[in-house]
Design an enzyme around this catalytic site. Structure first.
Site, PDB file in Angstrom:
ATOM      1  N   HIS A   1      -0.761   0.094  -9.846  1.00  0.00           N
ATOM      2  CA  HIS A   1      -1.423  -0.818  -8.908  1.00  0.00           C
ATOM      3  C   HIS A   1      -1.939  -2.059  -9.656  1.00  0.00           C
ATOM      4  O   HIS A   1      -3.144  -2.362  -9.656  1.00  0.00           O
ATOM      5  CB  HIS A   1      -2.581  -0.121  -8.174  1.00  0.00           C
ATOM      6  CG  HIS A   1      -2.979  -0.837  -6.916  1.00  0.00           C
ATOM      7  ND1 HIS A   1      -3.377  -0.191  -5.783  1.00  0.00           N
ATOM      8  CD2 HIS A   1      -3.021  -2.163  -6.615  1.00  0.00           C
ATOM      9  CE1 HIS A   1      -3.672  -1.081  -4.831  1.00  0.00           C
ATOM     10  NE2 HIS A   1      -3.461  -2.284  -5.322  1.00  0.00           N
TER      11      HIS A   1
ATOM     12  N   ARG B   1       0.845  -1.187   0.000  1.00  0.00           N
ATOM     13  CA  ARG B   1       0.000   0.000   0.000  1.00  0.00           C
ATOM     14  C   ARG B   1       0.889   1.249   0.000  1.00  0.00           C
ATOM     15  O   ARG B   1       1.957   1.259   0.635  1.00  0.00           O
ATOM     16  CB  ARG B   1      -0.898   0.041   1.250  1.00  0.00           C
ATOM     17  CG  ARG B   1      -2.069  -0.939   1.209  1.00  0.00           C
ATOM     18  CD  ARG B   1      -3.143  -0.535   0.215  1.00  0.00           C
ATOM     19  NE  ARG B   1      -4.271  -1.446   0.179  1.00  0.00           N
ATOM     20  CZ  ARG B   1      -4.399  -2.492  -0.643  1.00  0.00           C
ATOM     21  NH1 ARG B   1      -3.444  -2.758  -1.511  1.00  0.00           N
ATOM     22  NH2 ARG B   1      -5.479  -3.248  -0.618  1.00  0.00           N
TER      23      ARG B   1
HETATM   24  N1  LIG Z   1      -0.472  -4.219  -5.262  1.00  0.00           N
HETATM   25  C1  LIG Z   1      -1.426  -5.114  -5.406  1.00  0.00           C
HETATM   26  O1  LIG Z   1      -1.930  -5.336  -6.509  1.00  0.00           O
HETATM   27  C2  LIG Z   1      -1.875  -5.910  -4.197  1.00  0.00           C
HETATM   28  C3  LIG Z   1      -2.686  -7.030  -4.398  1.00  0.00           C
HETATM   29  C4  LIG Z   1      -3.065  -7.784  -3.289  1.00  0.00           C
HETATM   30  C5  LIG Z   1      -2.643  -7.409  -2.032  1.00  0.00           C
HETATM   31  N2  LIG Z   1      -1.867  -6.295  -1.860  1.00  0.00           N
HETATM   32  C6  LIG Z   1      -1.391  -5.905  -0.521  1.00  0.00           C
HETATM   33  O2  LIG Z   1      -0.591  -6.962  -0.004  1.00  0.00           O
HETATM   34  C7  LIG Z   1      -0.854  -7.069   1.386  1.00  0.00           C
HETATM   35  C8  LIG Z   1      -0.439  -8.427   1.892  1.00  0.00           C
HETATM   36  O3  LIG Z   1      -1.348  -9.413   1.405  1.00  0.00           O
HETATM   37  P1  LIG Z   1      -1.393 -10.881   2.011  1.00  0.00           P
HETATM   38  O4  LIG Z   1      -2.541 -11.553   1.388  1.00  0.00           O
HETATM   39  O5  LIG Z   1      -0.062 -11.540   1.889  1.00  0.00           O
HETATM   40  O6  LIG Z   1      -1.671 -10.543   3.566  1.00  0.00           O
HETATM   41  P2  LIG Z   1      -1.699 -11.517   4.820  1.00  0.00           P
HETATM   42  O7  LIG Z   1      -1.874 -12.923   4.363  1.00  0.00           O
HETATM   43  O8  LIG Z   1      -2.643 -10.935   5.798  1.00  0.00           O
HETATM   44  O9  LIG Z   1      -0.201 -11.424   5.431  1.00  0.00           O
HETATM   45  C9  LIG Z   1       0.269 -10.291   6.086  1.00  0.00           C
HETATM   46  C10 LIG Z   1       1.681 -10.561   6.591  1.00  0.00           C
HETATM   47  O10 LIG Z   1       2.183  -9.353   7.182  1.00  0.00           O
HETATM   48  C11 LIG Z   1       2.640  -9.636   8.483  1.00  0.00           C
HETATM   49  N3  LIG Z   1       2.434  -8.487   9.372  1.00  0.00           N
HETATM   50  C12 LIG Z   1       1.294  -7.836   9.654  1.00  0.00           C
HETATM   51  N4  LIG Z   1       1.511  -6.854  10.551  1.00  0.00           N
HETATM   52  C13 LIG Z   1       2.833  -6.907  10.841  1.00  0.00           C
HETATM   53  C14 LIG Z   1       3.675  -6.160  11.697  1.00  0.00           C
HETATM   54  N5  LIG Z   1       3.183  -5.173  12.473  1.00  0.00           N
HETATM   55  N6  LIG Z   1       4.980  -6.491  11.754  1.00  0.00           N
HETATM   56  C15 LIG Z   1       5.479  -7.504  11.018  1.00  0.00           C
HETATM   57  N7  LIG Z   1       4.737  -8.244  10.167  1.00  0.00           N
HETATM   58  C16 LIG Z   1       3.428  -7.940  10.087  1.00  0.00           C
HETATM   59  C17 LIG Z   1       1.804 -10.808   8.951  1.00  0.00           C
HETATM   60  O11 LIG Z   1       2.472 -11.439  10.031  1.00  0.00           O
HETATM   61  P3  LIG Z   1       1.879 -12.787  10.693  1.00  0.00           P
HETATM   62  O12 LIG Z   1       2.123 -13.863   9.652  1.00  0.00           O
HETATM   63  O13 LIG Z   1       2.715 -12.961  11.895  1.00  0.00           O
HETATM   64  O14 LIG Z   1       0.425 -12.536  10.948  1.00  0.00           O
HETATM   65  C18 LIG Z   1       1.734 -11.632   7.668  1.00  0.00           C
HETATM   66  O15 LIG Z   1       2.921 -12.413   7.541  1.00  0.00           O
HETATM   67  C19 LIG Z   1      -2.373  -6.772   1.484  1.00  0.00           C
HETATM   68  O16 LIG Z   1      -2.717  -6.375   2.786  1.00  0.00           O
HETATM   69  C20 LIG Z   1      -2.544  -5.681   0.451  1.00  0.00           C
HETATM   70  O17 LIG Z   1      -2.377  -4.436   1.080  1.00  0.00           O
HETATM   71  C21 LIG Z   1      -1.479  -5.551  -2.929  1.00  0.00           C
END
Ligand SMILES: NC(=O)c1ccc[n+]([C@@H]2O[C@H](COP(=O)([O-])OP(=O)(O)OC[C@H]3O[C@@H](n4cnc5c(N)ncnc54)[C@H](OP(=O)(O)O)[C@@H]3O)[C@@H](O)[C@H]2O)c1
Length: 308
Positions: A271, A223
């Site tokens: 994006h 983001r």
């Molecule tokens: N650019 C694009 O087209 C696009 C597309 C899709 C998603 N995204 C972005 O990508 C992000 C990640 O997606 P995802 O599906 O992989 O999310 P997810 O499955 O919820 O994974 C989030 C990861 O971040 C870690 N995390 C969260 N808060 C943290 C903190 N304070 N300190 C350290 N680590 C932290 C979590 O740790 P834990 O494992 O310990 O919980 C987890 O490993 C989304 O939230 C979205 O914003 C972007």
């Protein structure tokens, strides 16, 4: 009475989605939301207005057609509703190819070769030492873990950072704020795949990016709110960072006057690193709605207290 689903995704044409859901869930009543629409049990949304949620107090499931739920969590939600995010649904492979492309493009200096070739120059660059380009992945969730595994296939040293401890073959893992400085110091390419929460907003700043191995490259695919734009520009200008690949921005579309557009060492994409795929998304949400109606647990339920 038939189960009712309301669809509220302003960024896309509703009709193909409605047709897909009708095919996947025969007998279910699904329509596009408009003010005053009847109460539904489930909603399929992307960035709905507050009025939508205020008018749908009976919702049990709110299915987000993306992985990031930061925009949704800013809204006042119906008391009995659970937010269910999209998990993977074809996004992780796209994210893996986007990030691997950015890393390989920069590591192998393909832009430099393209410039040479454009001027008719047959030139070689000294091969870089892979071990000197460790890749750090911030966030080891659905997307981050897949990206970490894909990058490791190219034999780069890979570090991963998450909130809670993780074990991934071929990845040196770190967790928690206390370990962040060590994780950063061990990384040269830095990939942000964190959710945007109170703890992670502005996390890519002068202090954290300044800890990367000099000559680092920042890839933000999470983001725009994770990155402090001026701090990135200052570190590029000072020479500490070599470049950045940015897919997400504080304001989208990126305003025409923003310096990122024209910076010679920043690559901007709109994006697009991991797009929502309609068929996969409909199949996943339909399956989860049926499971919830049978009283079964479903994956991807968001914990509002964590913010993701
Ligand atoms: N650019 C694009 O087209 C696009 C597309 C899709 C998603 N995204 C972005 O990508 C992000 C990640 O997606 P995802 O599906 O992989 O999310 P997810 O499955 O919820 O994974 C989030 C990861 O971040 C870690 N995390 C969260 N808060 C943290 C903190 N304070 N300190 C350290 N680590 C932290 C979590 O740790 P834990 O494992 O310990 O919980 C987890 O490993 C989304 O939230 C979205 O914003 C972007």
């Amino acid at each position: 009475m038939a189960l009712r689903i309301t669809f509220c995704c302003s960024h896309t044409k509703a009709e193909p989605w409605l047709a897909g859901f009708r095919a996947a869930l025969p007998g279910v009543d699904i329509t596009e939301w408009a003010p005053g629409a009847p109460q539904a049990e489930h909603a399929v949304v992307w960035s709905p207005p507050q009025q939508f949620l205020d008018e749908q107090p009976a919702l049990r499931g709110i299915f987000n057609t993306g992985a990031g739920v930061d925009a949704l969590l800013k809204l006042r939600l119906p008391p009995g509703a659970r937010i269910v995010r999209l998990d993977d649904a074809g996004m992780s492979v796209q994210m893996a190819e986007f990030v691997c492309h950015a890393i390989v493009r920069n590591f192998r200096e393909f832009d430099g070769y393209a410039a040479d070739v454009a001027e008719g120059r047959w030139s070689y660059r000294k091969p870089r030492v892979r071990a000197e380009y460790p890749v750090g992945i911030m966030g080891l969730g659905v997307l981050g873990e897949r990206v970490a595994r894909a990058v490791a296939q190219f034999d780069f040293p890979v570090n991963g950072w998450s909130r809670t401890p993780k074990q991934i073959d071929g990845v040196r893992t770190f967790h928690g704020m206390a370990a962040l400085p060590d994780f950063l110091a061990a990384s040269r390419f830095l990939v942000c795949l964190l959710p945007l929460t109170g703890d992670t907003r502005d996390i890519l700043n002068r202090d954290t990016l300044g800890r990367l191995t000099p000559g680092g490259h920042v890839i933000n695919v999470a983001r725009g709110g994770h990155l402090v734009d001026d701090d990135l520009l200052a570190l590029l200008d000072s020479g500490h960072l070599a470049g950045a690949t940015l897919d997400v921005f504080r304001t989208e579309p990126l305003p025409a006057e923003h310096p990122f557009w024209r910076h010679p060492r920043i690559t901007v994409t709109p994006h697009t690193s991991a797009r929502t795929l309609r068929d996969e998304t409909i199949a996943q949400i339909a399956g989860k709605i049926l499971a919830m109606e049978r009283g079964e647990a479903v994956a991807g339920v968001v914990d509002p207290s964590k913010g993701y």
